[in-house]
Design a protein around this motif. Structure first.
Motif, PDB file in Angstrom:
ATOM      1  N   LYS A   1     -38.922 -11.014  31.474  1.00 32.21           N
ATOM      2  CA  LYS A   1     -39.088 -10.591  30.085  1.00 32.21           C
ATOM      3  C   LYS A   1     -40.429  -9.897  29.823  1.00 32.21           C
ATOM      4  O   LYS A   1     -40.905  -9.881  28.699  1.00 32.21           O
ATOM      5  N   VAL A   2     -41.027  -9.304  30.849  1.00 32.00           N
ATOM      6  CA  VAL A   2     -42.315  -8.613  30.710  1.00 32.00           C
ATOM      7  C   VAL A   2     -42.112  -7.131  31.024  1.00 32.00           C
ATOM      8  O   VAL A   2     -41.513  -6.780  32.048  1.00 32.00           O
ATOM      9  N   LYS A   3     -42.605  -6.267  30.135  1.00 24.97           N
ATOM     10  CA  LYS A   3     -42.489  -4.823  30.310  1.00 24.97           C
ATOM     11  C   LYS A   3     -43.857  -4.176  30.098  1.00 24.97           C
ATOM     12  O   LYS A   3     -44.676  -4.682  29.317  1.00 24.97           O
ATOM     13  N   PHE A   4     -44.082  -3.061  30.780  1.00 29.78           N
ATOM     14  CA  PHE A   4     -45.324  -2.308  30.658  1.00 29.78           C
ATOM     15  C   PHE A   4     -45.004  -0.892  30.160  1.00 29.78           C
ATOM     16  O   PHE A   4     -44.160  -0.199  30.729  1.00 29.78           O
ATOM     17  N   PHE A   5     -45.716  -0.491  29.097  1.00 32.73           N
ATOM     18  CA  PHE A   5     -45.603   0.864  28.573  1.00 32.73           C
ATOM     19  C   PHE A   5     -46.977   1.531  28.673  1.00 32.73           C
ATOM     20  O   PHE A   5     -47.944   1.049  28.081  1.00 32.73           O
ATOM     21  N   PHE A   6     -47.054   2.621  29.428  1.00 29.84           N
ATOM     22  CA  PHE A   6     -48.311   3.334  29.620  1.00 29.84           C
ATOM     23  C   PHE A   6     -48.272   4.673  28.882  1.00 29.84           C
ATOM     24  O   PHE A   6     -47.231   5.331  28.819  1.00 29.84           O
TER      25      PHE A   6
ATOM     26  N   ARG B   1     -43.751   3.386  40.366  1.00 30.61           N
ATOM     27  CA  ARG B   1     -43.168   2.143  39.838  1.00 30.61           C
ATOM     28  C   ARG B   1     -42.765   2.275  38.368  1.00 30.61           C
ATOM     29  O   ARG B   1     -42.395   1.279  37.742  1.00 30.61           O
ATOM     30  N   CYS B   2     -42.894   3.487  37.821  1.00 31.86           N
ATOM     31  CA  CYS B   2     -42.615   3.707  36.392  1.00 31.86           C
ATOM     32  C   CYS B   2     -41.509   4.736  36.219  1.00 31.86           C
ATOM     33  O   CYS B   2     -41.285   5.596  37.079  1.00 31.86           O
ATOM     34  N   GLN B   3     -40.824   4.644  35.093  1.00 33.19           N
ATOM     35  CA  GLN B   3     -40.010   5.752  34.621  1.00 33.19           C
ATOM     36  C   GLN B   3     -40.922   6.666  33.808  1.00 33.19           C
ATOM     37  O   GLN B   3     -41.501   6.242  32.820  1.00 33.19           O
ATOM     38  N   ARG B   4     -41.034   7.911  34.251  1.00 29.17           N
ATOM     39  CA  ARG B   4     -42.004   8.819  33.647  1.00 29.17           C
ATOM     40  C   ARG B   4     -41.328   9.763  32.666  1.00 29.17           C
ATOM     41  O   ARG B   4     -40.294  10.350  32.976  1.00 29.17           O
TER      42      ARG B   4
ATOM     43  N   GLN C   1     -38.896  15.583  20.531  1.00 24.40           N
ATOM     44  CA  GLN C   1     -38.730  14.847  21.789  1.00 24.40           C
ATOM     45  C   GLN C   1     -37.328  14.256  21.874  1.00 24.40           C
ATOM     46  O   GLN C   1     -37.133  13.099  22.236  1.00 24.40           O
ATOM     47  N   GLU C   2     -36.332  15.044  21.565  1.00 27.33           N
ATOM     48  CA  GLU C   2     -34.958  14.547  21.446  1.00 27.33           C
ATOM     49  C   GLU C   2     -34.421  13.979  22.755  1.00 27.33           C
ATOM     50  O   GLU C   2     -33.752  12.937  22.761  1.00 27.33           O
ATOM     51  N   SER C   3     -34.700  14.628  23.878  1.00 25.98           N
ATOM     52  CA  SER C   3     -34.163  14.146  25.152  1.00 25.98           C
ATOM     53  C   SER C   3     -34.736  12.784  25.529  1.00 25.98           C
ATOM     54  O   SER C   3     -34.033  11.924  26.063  1.00 25.98           O
ATOM     55  N   ILE C   4     -36.015  12.568  25.242  1.00 29.07           N
ATOM     56  CA  ILE C   4     -36.636  11.281  25.566  1.00 29.07           C
ATOM     57  C   ILE C   4     -36.085  10.185  24.661  1.00 29.07           C
ATOM     58  O   ILE C   4     -35.803   9.069  25.114  1.00 29.07           O
ATOM     59  N   VAL C   5     -35.908  10.509  23.383  1.00 24.23           N
ATOM     60  CA  VAL C   5     -35.333   9.536  22.454  1.00 24.23           C
ATOM     61  C   VAL C   5     -33.940   9.126  22.902  1.00 24.23           C
ATOM     62  O   VAL C   5     -33.578   7.942  22.903  1.00 24.23           O
ATOM     63  N   THR C   6     -33.129  10.090  23.315  1.00 22.58           N
ATOM     64  CA  THR C   6     -31.774   9.782  23.781  1.00 22.58           C
ATOM     65  C   THR C   6     -31.800   8.874  25.003  1.00 22.58           C
ATOM     66  O   THR C   6     -31.011   7.924  25.111  1.00 22.58           O
ATOM     67  N   THR C   7     -32.719   9.134  25.933  1.00 23.49           N
ATOM     68  CA  THR C   7     -32.822   8.313  27.142  1.00 23.49           C
ATOM     69  C   THR C   7     -33.204   6.876  26.800  1.00 23.49           C
ATOM     70  O   THR C   7     -32.637   5.921  27.354  1.00 23.49           O
ATOM     71  N   LEU C   8     -34.149   6.705  25.894  1.00 21.25           N
ATOM     72  CA  LEU C   8     -34.579   5.360  25.522  1.00 21.25           C
ATOM     73  C   LEU C   8     -33.460   4.602  24.794  1.00 21.25           C
ATOM     74  O   LEU C   8     -33.249   3.399  25.025  1.00 21.25           O
ATOM     75  N   LYS C   9     -32.744   5.292  23.933  1.00 25.45           N
ATOM     76  CA  LYS C   9     -31.628   4.642  23.243  1.00 25.45           C
ATOM     77  C   LYS C   9     -30.544   4.210  24.222  1.00 25.45           C
ATOM     78  O   LYS C   9     -29.970   3.113  24.108  1.00 25.45           O
ATOM     79  N   ASN C  10     -30.252   5.059  25.195  1.00 26.42           N
ATOM     80  CA  ASN C  10     -29.241   4.713  26.188  1.00 26.42           C
ATOM     81  C   ASN C  10     -29.683   3.544  27.061  1.00 26.42           C
ATOM     82  O   ASN C  10     -28.852   2.733  27.507  1.00 26.42           O
TER      83      ASN C  10
ATOM     84  N   LYS D   1     -28.367  -1.638  28.463  1.00 26.10           N
ATOM     85  CA  LYS D   1     -29.196  -2.741  28.964  1.00 26.10           C
ATOM     86  C   LYS D   1     -29.772  -2.422  30.336  1.00 26.10           C
ATOM     87  O   LYS D   1     -29.711  -3.225  31.266  1.00 26.10           O
ATOM     88  N   ARG D   2     -30.342  -1.235  30.443  1.00 26.49           N
ATOM     89  CA  ARG D   2     -30.977  -0.781  31.686  1.00 26.49           C
ATOM     90  C   ARG D   2     -32.454  -0.494  31.417  1.00 26.49           C
ATOM     91  O   ARG D   2     -32.945   0.616  31.635  1.00 26.49           O
ATOM     92  N   ILE D   3     -33.162  -1.490  30.943  1.00 25.65           N
ATOM     93  CA  ILE D   3     -34.583  -1.336  30.600  1.00 25.65           C
ATOM     94  C   ILE D   3     -35.420  -1.563  31.857  1.00 25.65           C
ATOM     95  O   ILE D   3     -35.330  -2.615  32.490  1.00 25.65           O
ATOM     96  N   ALA D   4     -36.217  -0.571  32.214  1.00 25.53           N
ATOM     97  CA  ALA D   4     -37.020  -0.635  33.436  1.00 25.53           C
ATOM     98  C   ALA D   4     -38.224  -1.544  33.258  1.00 25.53           C
ATOM     99  O   ALA D   4     -38.567  -1.957  32.129  1.00 25.53           O
ATOM    100  N   ASN D   5     -38.904  -1.818  34.388  1.00 25.94           N
ATOM    101  CA  ASN D   5     -40.102  -2.663  34.337  1.00 25.94           C
ATOM    102  C   ASN D   5     -41.261  -1.959  33.630  1.00 25.94           C
ATOM    103  O   ASN D   5     -42.044  -2.609  32.930  1.00 25.94           O
ATOM    104  N   ALA D   6     -41.381  -0.646  33.849  1.00 22.33           N
ATOM    105  CA  ALA D   6     -42.535   0.079  33.304  1.00 22.33           C
ATOM    106  C   ALA D   6     -42.134   1.500  32.936  1.00 22.33           C
ATOM    107  O   ALA D   6     -41.263   2.109  33.577  1.00 22.33           O
ATOM    108  N   TYR D   7     -42.792   2.019  31.897  1.00 18.26           N
ATOM    109  CA  TYR D   7     -42.563   3.391  31.435  1.00 18.26           C
ATOM    110  C   TYR D   7     -43.910   4.084  31.298  1.00 18.26           C
ATOM    111  O   TYR D   7     -44.888   3.477  30.844  1.00 18.26           O
TER     112      TYR D   7
END
Length: 507
Positions: free
Chosen positions: A151-156, A171-174, A22-31, A36-42
């Motif tokens: 400071k609240v995040k949702f991970f689905f 409302r999520c980054q998928r 899952q290299e592309s997803i890992v890179t996106t999360l690290k970036n 400092k562009r963390i979304a409300n929900a994933y």
């Protein structure tokens, strides 16, 4: 005994670097952490065992870890990382969507989101199998999901994203997690067995990885089962006995036996399958994937030979591919896919398997339709070159009977039509005309544009023309009924009968 951990938990990735496939997803999360562009929900979606919840946990550790390194990996040594890893964190709450799926459960979440995190970091809600939530529960979560506290995040995480309401997905980054490639699963299994001090054959681990079908957790569970059953080195035989699957070598031997016409091997293979207590339905799946791989070899160039099988099997696959044509593979795949849906309803599973194997073997001796059409066209050309005056009336009648036998035509109308053709030829001393059946078959199966290149095919040895007697060879091929499909002959006879009937009605 109480301290034993299954392999899937013991070797669960704890940092981004350990996540495979899952290299592309890992890179996106690290970036997202880096900039400092963390979304409300994933939303992490994908098949089972591909790393959905694992990625959510690592991401939660990373954004709450005070000791991130230069590669934005969690340290796993601070109290926050340890609590999240053990599931005891007050700031990262894991919720099972299957057992907490009602509107009251979501109301509890809405009431607690206002409380700040105990350590001053992010408060994170990880909801596994989120698609199990009811429609009312989803709707109750909408407002909080769109405008949560800072400071609240949702991970689905879900295996069925199509069941999640579109208003939630919007409302999520998928992230769509793909199945883990075979070679990467094998690499992970090798690393695990090496860590455990167990010797394992590469082919044996490949068999485990294939059975997992892209799910790393499934592969780890199967390996755990094999280790529990078998002491010492892990071999192909041990994996075959534990998991009830056949060795892949039997498929390549089956291909060779089919090419050589050794039909008895179908019964030997079926006997080995059932006497060894193997999974018959999984064997059908193996056949489907095997001929899929062969078809890929036939349609792809060697430079693009990207098939998900171990490297040591590719040479054997290339040899098996030389035994089949593309048309054969397509017909076999169509047949196997149909049998997959119907085999469960067969009264005798063993007889069904033997029938399937014999059917595949017989494809080596069947004449492809495009070959039949080409031979008919060639015969027409050759017959037009023959001087009718040099033929006796009896010879023409013999040819008429041969054609009649070939086409299986018994109606009086067709007899009159063919007799009229022959009489016309004798009277006018003209070249022998084509018979209506050839026109019918050609109209049905030839491409509409004559300049279209013919399909490729692999001719059986008995169809190769004799250079010294080309005309006789072609006559032998077309005028000898056993070389043709029974089904096609019946179909052609019906077409001819219908055409003769229409001509008769018009006259």
């Amino acid at each position: 005994m109480s301290g034993y951990q299954v392999l899937s938990r013991r070797y669960r990735p704890q940092i981004f670097k350990e996540v495979i496939g899952q290299e592309s997803i890992v890179t996106t999360l690290k970036n997202a952490i880096k900039f400092k562009r963390i979304a409300n929900a994933y939303l992490f979606s994908g098949s089972r065992g591909t790393g959905k919840t694992t990625l959510a946990r690592i991401f939660a550790k990373a954004i709450n870890c005070p000791n991130l390194n230069d590669e934005f990996e969690p340290c796993n040594t601070c109290s926050s990382c340890k609590e999240i890893a053990s599931g005891n964190s007050l700031d990262v709450l894991e919720i099972d969507g299957a057992s907490h799926r009602g509107i009251d459960d979501v109301r509890d979440i809405n009431e607690t989101v206002g409380y700040t995190a105990s350590r001053g970091g992010y408060k994170i809600y990880i909801i596994d199998e989120v698609h199990m939530l009811t429609k009312e529960a989803f709707n109750a979560l909408l407002k909080t999901l769109e405008e949560p506290p800072e400071k609240v995040k949702f991970f689905f995480a879900t295996t069925e994203p199509q069941k999640v309401l579109p208003t939630i997905i919007s409302r999520c980054q998928r992230f769509n997690l793909k199945r883990i490639p075979l070679d990467k699963i094998v690499y992970k299994l090798k690393m695990m067995t090496s860590s455990l001090g167990i010797q394992a054959e590469s082919e044996a681990l490949s068999m485990v990885a294939k059975r997992a079908e892209g799910g790393l957790r499934d592969a780890e569970s199967l390996l755990d089962q094999v280790i529990s059953f078998h002491e010492g080195d892990i071999t192909k035989q041990a994996v075959s006995e534990v998991l009830g699957i056949m060795n892949t070598e039997c498929l390549y031997a089956f291909d060779k036996a089919g090419k050589e016409g050794s039909f008895d091997y179908a019964f030997e293979l079926a006997h080995e399958l059932f006497s060894g207590g193997k999974d018959a339905l999984h064997f059908i799946d193996m056949l489907v994937h095997h001929f899929r791989n062969i078809l890929l070899v036939k349609i792809a160039s060697k430079d693009s030979f990207h098939i998900d099988i171990p490297q040591e099997e590719k040479e054997a696959l290339l040899l098996s591919a030389s035994f089949y044509s593309k048309e054969q593979c397509l017909d076999i795949l169509d047949y196997l896919v149909q049998e997959q849906n119907e085999i469960k309803n067969r009264p005798s599973l063993r007889v069904a398997i033997e029938t399937i194997l014999l059917h595949i073997m017989r494809t080596h001796q069947r004449l492809p339709i495009e070959v039949l059409v080409r031979r008919l066209v060639e015969l027409e050309v050759e017959m037009n070159k023959i001087d009718v005056s040099a033929k006796s009336e009896n010879k023409i009648k013999d040819e008429r009977e041969n054609l009649k036998t070939l086409l299986e035509v018994e109606t009086k109308e067709s007899d009159k039509k063919i007799d009229a053709k022959i009489a016309e030829v004798i009277k006018e001393k003209a070249p022998l005309p084509s018979i209506e059946i050839k026109e019918t078959v050609i109209d049905l199966f030839m491409e509409p544009e004559p300049k279209t290149p013919p399909l490729s095919y692999s001719e059986p040895d008995f169809l190769k023309a004799n250079p010294s007697k080309p005309i006789k060879a072609k006559e032998d091929v077309v005028l000898n009924p056993p070389y043709f499909y029974d089904t096609l002959l019946q179909f052609a006879a019906v077409e001819l009968k219908g055409k003769m009937q229409r001509i008769h009605n018009q006259n």
